[in-house]
Write a protein that holds these residues in place. Structure first.
Motif, short mmCIF file in Angstrom:
data_model
loop_
_atom_site.label_atom_id
_atom_site.label_comp_id
_atom_site.label_asym_id
_atom_site.label_seq_id
_atom_site.Cartn_x
_atom_site.Cartn_y
_atom_site.Cartn_z
N ILE A 82 0.83 -1.21 0.00
CA ILE A 82 0.00 0.00 0.00
C ILE A 82 0.86 1.26 0.00
O ILE A 82 0.53 2.26 -0.66
CB ILE A 82 -0.96 -0.01 1.19
CG1 ILE A 82 -1.98 -1.13 1.03
CG2 ILE A 82 -1.68 1.34 1.33
CD1 ILE A 82 -2.98 -1.25 2.14
N LYS B 160 -0.09 3.75 -2.98
CA LYS B 160 -0.74 5.03 -2.66
C LYS B 160 -0.06 6.21 -3.34
O LYS B 160 -0.63 7.30 -3.41
CB LYS B 160 -0.78 5.23 -1.14
CG LYS B 160 0.56 5.57 -0.51
CD LYS B 160 0.43 5.72 1.00
CE LYS B 160 1.76 6.16 1.62
NZ LYS B 160 1.67 6.28 3.09
N PRO C 58 -4.13 7.72 -8.69
CA PRO C 58 -5.29 7.28 -7.90
C PRO C 58 -6.39 6.70 -8.78
O PRO C 58 -6.52 7.06 -9.94
CB PRO C 58 -5.76 8.56 -7.21
CG PRO C 58 -5.28 9.66 -8.08
CD PRO C 58 -3.97 9.19 -8.66
N TYR D 234 -7.47 9.37 -1.88
CA TYR D 234 -6.75 8.13 -2.20
C TYR D 234 -5.55 7.97 -1.27
O TYR D 234 -5.32 6.89 -0.70
CB TYR D 234 -6.30 8.17 -3.65
CG TYR D 234 -5.69 6.90 -4.18
CD1 TYR D 234 -6.48 5.79 -4.51
CD2 TYR D 234 -4.32 6.80 -4.38
CE1 TYR D 234 -5.92 4.63 -5.03
CE2 TYR D 234 -3.74 5.65 -4.89
CZ TYR D 234 -4.55 4.57 -5.21
OH TYR D 234 -3.99 3.43 -5.73
N ALA E 182 -6.82 7.27 2.31
CA ALA E 182 -7.24 5.87 2.47
C ALA E 182 -6.03 4.95 2.59
O ALA E 182 -6.02 4.00 3.39
CB ALA E 182 -8.11 5.45 1.29
N GLY E 183 -4.98 5.24 1.81
CA GLY E 183 -3.75 4.46 1.90
C GLY E 183 -3.09 4.61 3.24
O GLY E 183 -2.63 3.63 3.85
N LYS F 202 -13.32 5.27 3.35
CA LYS F 202 -11.87 5.38 3.22
C LYS F 202 -11.22 4.01 3.06
O LYS F 202 -10.19 3.71 3.69
CB LYS F 202 -11.28 6.13 4.42
CG LYS F 202 -11.75 7.58 4.54
CD LYS F 202 -11.07 8.27 5.71
CE LYS F 202 -11.48 9.73 5.83
NZ LYS F 202 -12.87 9.91 6.26
N PHE G 172 -9.11 1.66 1.04
CA PHE G 172 -8.14 1.70 -0.06
C PHE G 172 -8.51 0.60 -1.06
O PHE G 172 -8.69 -0.56 -0.67
CB PHE G 172 -6.73 1.49 0.47
CG PHE G 172 -5.66 1.85 -0.52
CD1 PHE G 172 -5.41 3.17 -0.83
CD2 PHE G 172 -4.91 0.86 -1.14
CE1 PHE G 172 -4.43 3.51 -1.75
CE2 PHE G 172 -3.93 1.19 -2.05
CZ PHE G 172 -3.68 2.53 -2.36
#
Length: 423
Positions: A27, A31, A35, A43, A46-47, A368, A370
């Motif tokens: 991730i 990330k 995105p 993005y 969330a990562g 959120k 990912f």
């Protein structure tokens, strides 16, 4: 025997740590790439949220391993010497209360850090310290009442039957089914349920349930937003009569068409009998676990410095159950992912593919979540297919799509006739 169990538990812990480490690295790399589904800022957020959870998981899993080693190399003996109560069943219940309390106290810092540090930093947690304490008191009372009854029942079975593992399995399987059935009732102790107001949405939900061969036992809105900002909904009950519970956060973020598509997905699980399939799989896993733990040799307990009384045997079952579950996790996750695809298809037929696609994209952004994960994480833990795969299966390639507050979905393909402002 003890050495064998430690080897297997060590391998289990190593696998969990390795998978978490691979996920964090994956991730951290993804990330920073272009995105998908979310605007660049969301993005990245969330990562970062996924990485923060992964790092906490690494630490907590390692501590769990140390706690396991402590229990088998002296913890059980210490607790047995500490707990001296008249009566075998009462002795077992008090011992198990002590076992659970020790584990809870050790895990409490991680729970608090998750809720009040990570979740709060990323905008999920809405609970105050006072609300958390009230919930903890309620949960503790439920545990001591219901958990104590379950501990007493299982202890009595162990004391009464040589083949206790068969009867113990039957009792715990029954308890698990009842807990699933009564879950909405227990949730009412922590949340307020209000009937959904009369109107188009309620009529459409009732009609959709009728199409699926179900009848409404009430449609309610739960005040989930006072604790968490995530979006969700669920159905309660095992028969044809279902209680529908909608999180107020879901009503706030999804329009009527999207909401119906999501509920159509959930109805797909009932239509395909997925609930019963899951109960069956749970039963198989529980049966295997009770069989294995019912045949642990007395020499194992001697090595740990205790006698194989009911409380110690149940605690050992609780301690090793995650290891047994982990072995079956990939298969159960695979079955669940297969069921999710089928439920998506059902939901798209009930509520429209474009609405389900739109809802999934909103859920990913608002929660959120990912949209990418390491293949090992998907293989072991994903009970739902990756959202990009779900969207692709629904006929929409979202690999180059960004949907956010400042963007609109493309007016092409399955979105050609969709009015984004039509609730």
């Amino acid at each position: 025997m003890l050495e064998t169990i430690i080897i297997f538990y060590s391998l289990y812990t190593f696998m969990k740590l390795y998978i978490s480490a691979m996920q964090i690295g994956y991730i951290n790399e993804e990330k920073r790439k272009t995105p998908v589904l979310m605007p660049a800022d969301k993005y990245l957020t969330a990562g970062n949220y996924a990485v923060a959870n992964g790092k906490l998981s690494l630490v907590s899993d390692f501590i769990d391993y140390l706690v396991f080693i402590w229990w088998v190399f002296g913890g059980f003996a210490w607790l047995s010497a500490l707990v001296q109560v008249e009566g075998n069943i009462m002795q077992a219940v008090v011992f198990l209360f002590g076992f659970v309390i020790v584990n809870y106290v050790i895990g409490l810092p991680f729970e608090l850090y998750q809720k009040f540090k990570i979740d709060e930093a990323f905008g999920f947690n809405k609970m105050t310290a006072k609300m958390y304490m009230i919930d903890m008191i309620k949960t503790s009372l439920l545990f001591f009442i219901l958990g104590g009854a379950v501990f007493a029942l299982l202890s009595w079975i162990i004391e009464s039957y040589a083949t206790w593992w068969i009867w113990g399995f039957a009792a715990m399987f029954t308890v698990a089914v009842l807990a699933n059935l009564l879950a909405p009732t227990f949730m009412a102790l922590f949340n307020k349920f209000s009937p959904l107001e009369e109107g188009e949405l309620k009529e459409k939900i009732t009609a959709m349930m009728g199409q699926a061969g179900l009848k409404s036992d009430g449609i309610f809105v739960m005040d989930a937003s006072k604790r968490d900002s995530r979006l969700n909904a669920f159905f309660g009950g095992l028969g044809k009569s279902k209680r529908v519970v909608l999180f107020d956060t879901l009503l706030e973020k999804l329009n009527t068409k999207e909401l119906l598509a999501v509920l159509g997905h959930e109805l797909g699980h009932f239509s395909h009998g997925d609930i019963w399939k899951n109960i069956g799989l749970m039963g198989v896993l529980l049966f295997i676990a009770f069989y294995l733990f019912g045949h642990l040799p007395d020499a194992l307990f001697t090595q740990m410095g205790v006698i194989p009384e009911a409380g110690v045997q149940i605690a050992m079952l609780m301690l090793l159950l995650p290891l047994v579950s982990f072995v079956f996790t990939p298969f159960m996750s695979y079955v669940s992912r297969h069921n999710e695809y089928a439920a998506d298809e059902y939901g798209s037929q009930m509520g429209g593919k474009e609405n389900l696609v739109s809802a999934l994209m909103k859920l990913v952004t608002e929660n959120k979540a990912f949209p990418k994960s390491h293949p090992l994480v998907i293989f072991f833990y994903y009970t739902h297919p990756p959202v990009l795969e779900r969207l692709k299966e629904l006929g929409f390639d979202a690999s180059n799509t960004i949907a956010g507050e400042a963007t609109t979905l493309p007016k092409e393909g399955i979105f050609a006739h969709m009015d984004r402002n039509d609730d």
